[in-house]
Enzyme design. Structure first.
Site, PDB file in Angstrom:
ATOM      1  N   ASP A   1      35.623 -16.456  37.236  1.00 26.42           N
ATOM      2  CA  ASP A   1      35.334 -15.897  35.903  1.00 26.42           C
ATOM      3  C   ASP A   1      33.938 -15.269  35.951  1.00 26.42           C
ATOM      4  OD1 ASP A   1      34.796 -15.396  33.232  1.00 26.42           O
ATOM      5  OD2 ASP A   1      34.654 -17.483  32.631  1.00 26.42           O
TER       6      ASP A   1
ATOM      7  N   GLU B   1      35.786 -23.862  20.832  1.00 24.39           N
ATOM      8  CA  GLU B   1      37.122 -23.291  21.009  1.00 24.39           C
ATOM      9  C   GLU B   1      38.203 -24.198  20.439  1.00 24.39           C
ATOM     10  OE1 GLU B   1      37.836 -21.868  24.973  1.00 24.39           O
ATOM     11  OE2 GLU B   1      36.010 -20.675  24.984  1.00 24.39           O
TER      12      GLU B   1
ATOM     13  N   ASP C   1      37.842 -25.650  33.723  1.00 28.06           N
ATOM     14  CA  ASP C   1      36.846 -24.589  33.920  1.00 28.06           C
ATOM     15  C   ASP C   1      35.506 -25.290  34.075  1.00 28.06           C
ATOM     16  OD1 ASP C   1      35.150 -22.461  34.031  1.00 28.06           O
ATOM     17  OD2 ASP C   1      35.663 -21.620  32.057  1.00 28.06           O
TER      18      ASP C   1
ATOM     19  N   GLU D   1      38.456 -23.235  37.586  1.00 27.12           N
ATOM     20  CA  GLU D   1      37.734 -21.968  37.375  1.00 27.12           C
ATOM     21  C   GLU D   1      36.250 -22.179  37.665  1.00 27.12           C
ATOM     22  OE1 GLU D   1      38.890 -20.306  33.606  1.00 27.12           O
ATOM     23  OE2 GLU D   1      36.923 -19.401  33.305  1.00 27.12           O
TER      24      GLU D   1
ATOM     25  N   LYS E   1      44.672 -17.847  28.690  1.00 20.18           N
ATOM     26  CA  LYS E   1      43.714 -18.893  28.306  1.00 20.18           C
ATOM     27  C   LYS E   1      43.060 -18.473  26.997  1.00 20.18           C
ATOM     28  CE  LYS E   1      39.442 -21.007  29.992  1.00 20.18           C
ATOM     29  NZ  LYS E   1      38.167 -20.677  30.648  1.00 20.18           N
TER      30      LYS E   1
ATOM     31  N   ARG F   1      37.399 -15.263  24.603  1.00 18.79           N
ATOM     32  CA  ARG F   1      36.016 -15.710  24.717  1.00 18.79           C
ATOM     33  C   ARG F   1      35.811 -16.900  23.783  1.00 18.79           C
ATOM     34  NH1 ARG F   1      33.041 -12.363  28.271  1.00 18.79           N
ATOM     35  NH2 ARG F   1      31.865 -14.314  28.310  1.00 18.79           N
ATOM     36  N   SER F   2      34.673 -17.555  23.909  1.00 22.37           N
ATOM     37  CA  SER F   2      34.426 -18.696  23.009  1.00 22.37           C
ATOM     38  C   SER F   2      34.161 -18.231  21.574  1.00 22.37           C
ATOM     39  CB  SER F   2      33.291 -19.553  23.542  1.00 22.37           C
ATOM     40  OG  SER F   2      32.164 -18.762  23.830  1.00 22.37           O
TER      41      SER F   2
ATOM     42  N   GLN G   1      32.925 -27.465  31.332  1.00 20.20           N
ATOM     43  CA  GLN G   1      33.124 -26.715  30.079  1.00 20.20           C
ATOM     44  C   GLN G   1      34.501 -26.890  29.426  1.00 20.20           C
ATOM     45  OE1 GLN G   1      31.492 -22.570  29.616  1.00 20.20           O
ATOM     46  NE2 GLN G   1      33.654 -22.098  29.571  1.00 20.20           N
TER      47      GLN G   1
ATOM     48  N   LYS H   1      38.896 -10.831  31.290  1.00 18.53           N
ATOM     49  CA  LYS H   1      38.335 -10.747  29.935  1.00 18.53           C
ATOM     50  C   LYS H   1      37.963  -9.288  29.744  1.00 18.53           C
ATOM     51  CE  LYS H   1      36.087 -15.333  29.745  1.00 18.53           C
ATOM     52  NZ  LYS H   1      34.864 -16.067  30.188  1.00 18.53           N
TER      53      LYS H   1
HETATM   54  P1  PGA Z   1      32.539 -17.806  27.124  1.00 17.90           P
HETATM   55  O1  PGA Z   1      33.272 -18.833  28.075  1.00 17.90           O
HETATM   56  O2  PGA Z   1      33.529 -17.017  26.384  1.00 17.90           O
HETATM   57  O3  PGA Z   1      31.665 -18.669  26.260  1.00 17.90           O
HETATM   58  O4  PGA Z   1      31.667 -16.956  28.033  1.00 17.90           O
HETATM   59  C1  PGA Z   1      34.643 -18.847  28.320  1.00 17.90           C
HETATM   60  C2  PGA Z   1      34.906 -19.159  29.781  1.00 17.90           C
HETATM   61  O5  PGA Z   1      33.965 -19.518  30.523  1.00 17.90           O
HETATM   62  O6  PGA Z   1      36.032 -19.025  30.243  1.00 17.90           O
HETATM   63 ZN    ZN Z   2      35.044 -19.588  32.479  1.00 15.45          ZN
END
Ligand code: PGA
Ligand code: ZN
Length: 432
Positions: free
Chosen positions: A313, A206, A243, A286, A389, A367-368, A164, A338
């Protein structure tokens, strides 16, 4: 004067064009606090659930129900409470929604409300949010070391690459400003290399480059080339962070890298990542294994935990009990924080503290799906965890957070930037 006099939810829009919840909290002093809920795409199954209408409008993503919750039951329960008593405010939210994943009120409703209360209390104390958090919770503030995405993959880029986030960290920098400068060079070097190879497909969710690579390792090789093209020696001032977000392509101990048409069990996945650790200057990983692969996480940590940072995460979803449990088992040595995974400020800070108590790293994360809300730059500074991050080096919902760190660095003064300290226990720390 810090009594809450009104709570108001409004529909606003996030970086992916989806509706989201903004909450404005007003105190009897007239002071106002405001926050916006972000939204994930690669979500852990144990994180707080965003309440979406699920009907035909706006692809099911509308937030009418979440806003109605803010404007009626939440507002009624919170008016008259003291915004300075964050734990009591968050407890009132939990009392309205005792479901484990906040499915009744919606994690989007609770997180925006909880953060807006924190903002209001800070404003009433006439302190920047980072200062309020550090004073209120007893942390020593510091400007965090960022991890910044260069290539986006997984659920953030049409699953064109399985992994990712391909990120860099600049632990050898002397200031946050220097991190930005180095990142600019590496980010555009990576874009140039990919464009020259005909492999640049655009920009991912992102802000990182959306690559058309033929293997996951090609992304790592290109990242090393980009670091070199930027005039840096990989592993020296600039290092790599990944990640894997393995829950997106694996479950029940089976992992499928579709780019390479390769299926692996947990042990093979661990071996593959181990080969990458030997070949590339990677200091942090991650979610190397799926959120349901606790044994794999323990084994991965046993093999590599003294050498790299291993962040949970989706595996830990900003939950203090899951952090305690993982620490007891020997899985991970860091937690991603988060706030919207937990759903309230108090629960998120509890998770961070649980991690700090066992000597783990903490990385505050966006978050994304994001907005102009810069609360996380302040939280990362205020809890003094040393790492942040946010995504990549493009798109204003990302740059707003980095730019806020620059302002905070000026407020905090020279010496506030933690530099490589959070990675001192890793391979990089021993090299440096
Ligand atoms: P997400 O991913 O905000 O799309 O859930 C971010 C991450 O995995 O760190
Ligand atoms: Zn993550």
């Amino acid at each position: 004067m810090t009594d809450i006099s009104s709570v108001f939810g409004r529909r606003v829009w996030d970086s992916r064009g989806n509706p989201t919840v903004e909450v404005t909290v007003t105190l009897s002093s007239g002071v106002v606090g405001r926050a916006i809920a972000p939204a994930g795409a690669s979500r852990g199954t144990r994180e707080a659930i965003d309440l979406r209408d699920g009907d035909r409008a706006l692809r099911g993503m509308n937030v009418t129900k979440a806003l109605a919750n803010v404007n009626a039951p939440v507002a009624q329960a919170l008016v008259g409470l003291d915004a300075g008593q964050q734990a009591a405010v968050d407890q009132a939210l939990l009392a309205l929604d005792p479901s484990p994943l906040k499915a009744t009120l919606g994690g989007n409703a609770t997180v925006a409300t909880s953060l807006a209360v924190l903002h209001a209390a800070a404003a009433d104390a006439a302190k920047p949010l980072w200062r309020y958090v550090s004073d209120r919770y007893g942390f020593s503030p510091s400007v965090p070391l960022p991890e910044i995405q260069i290539f986006g993959g997984g659920a953030h880029a049409g699953r064109r690459v399985d992994i990712q986030d391909f990120m860099i960290m600049v632990p050898g920098a002397a200031s946050f400003d220097e991190v930005m400068e180095v990142t600019n060079e590496v980010y555009f070097a990576a874009g140039d290399i990919m464009a020259a190879k005909g492999k640049l497909a655009g920009v991912a969710d992102e802000g990182g480059w959306w690559p058309a690579f033929s293997s996951n390792e090609e992304a790592l090789e290109t990242l090393v080339m980009a670091i070199e093209k930027a005039g840096e020696k990989p592993g020296d001032r600039v290092v790599i962070s990944l990640d894997i977000a393995a829950s997106e392509f694996g479950s029940a101990g089976r992992y499928r890298l579709s780019l390479e048409d390769r299926e692996m069990d947990s042990g093979e996945m661990i071996d593959t990542l181990g080969q990458w650790l030997d070949a590339y200057p990677i200091v942090s990983i991650e979610d190397p294994l799926g959120e349901d692969d606790s044994d794999g996480m323990v084994e991965f940590t046993r093999r590599f935990g003294d050498r790299i940072q291993i962040i949970g995460d989706d595996f830990l979803v900003t939950n203090a009990a899951l952090v305690d449990d993982a620490a007891a088992k020997g899985a991970c040595n860091a937690v991603l924080m988060k706030v919207n995974q937990a759903g309230t400020v108090t629960e998120a800070i509890d998770a961070a503290r649980a991690a700090m108590d066992v000597g783990w790293g903490v990385i505050v994360s966006a978050r994304s799906g994001e907005t102009e809300d810069v609360s996380i730059s302040h939280l990362a500074t205020g809890i003094g965890c040393g790492q942040l991050k946010v995504g990549s080096f493009q798109r204003s919902e990302r740059m707003a957070k980095w730019n806020e760190c620059l302002r905070i660095q000026d407020e905090l003064g020279a010496g506030a930037f933690v530099g490589g300290a959070p990675l001192a226990k890793t391979w990089w720390g021993r090299q440096a």
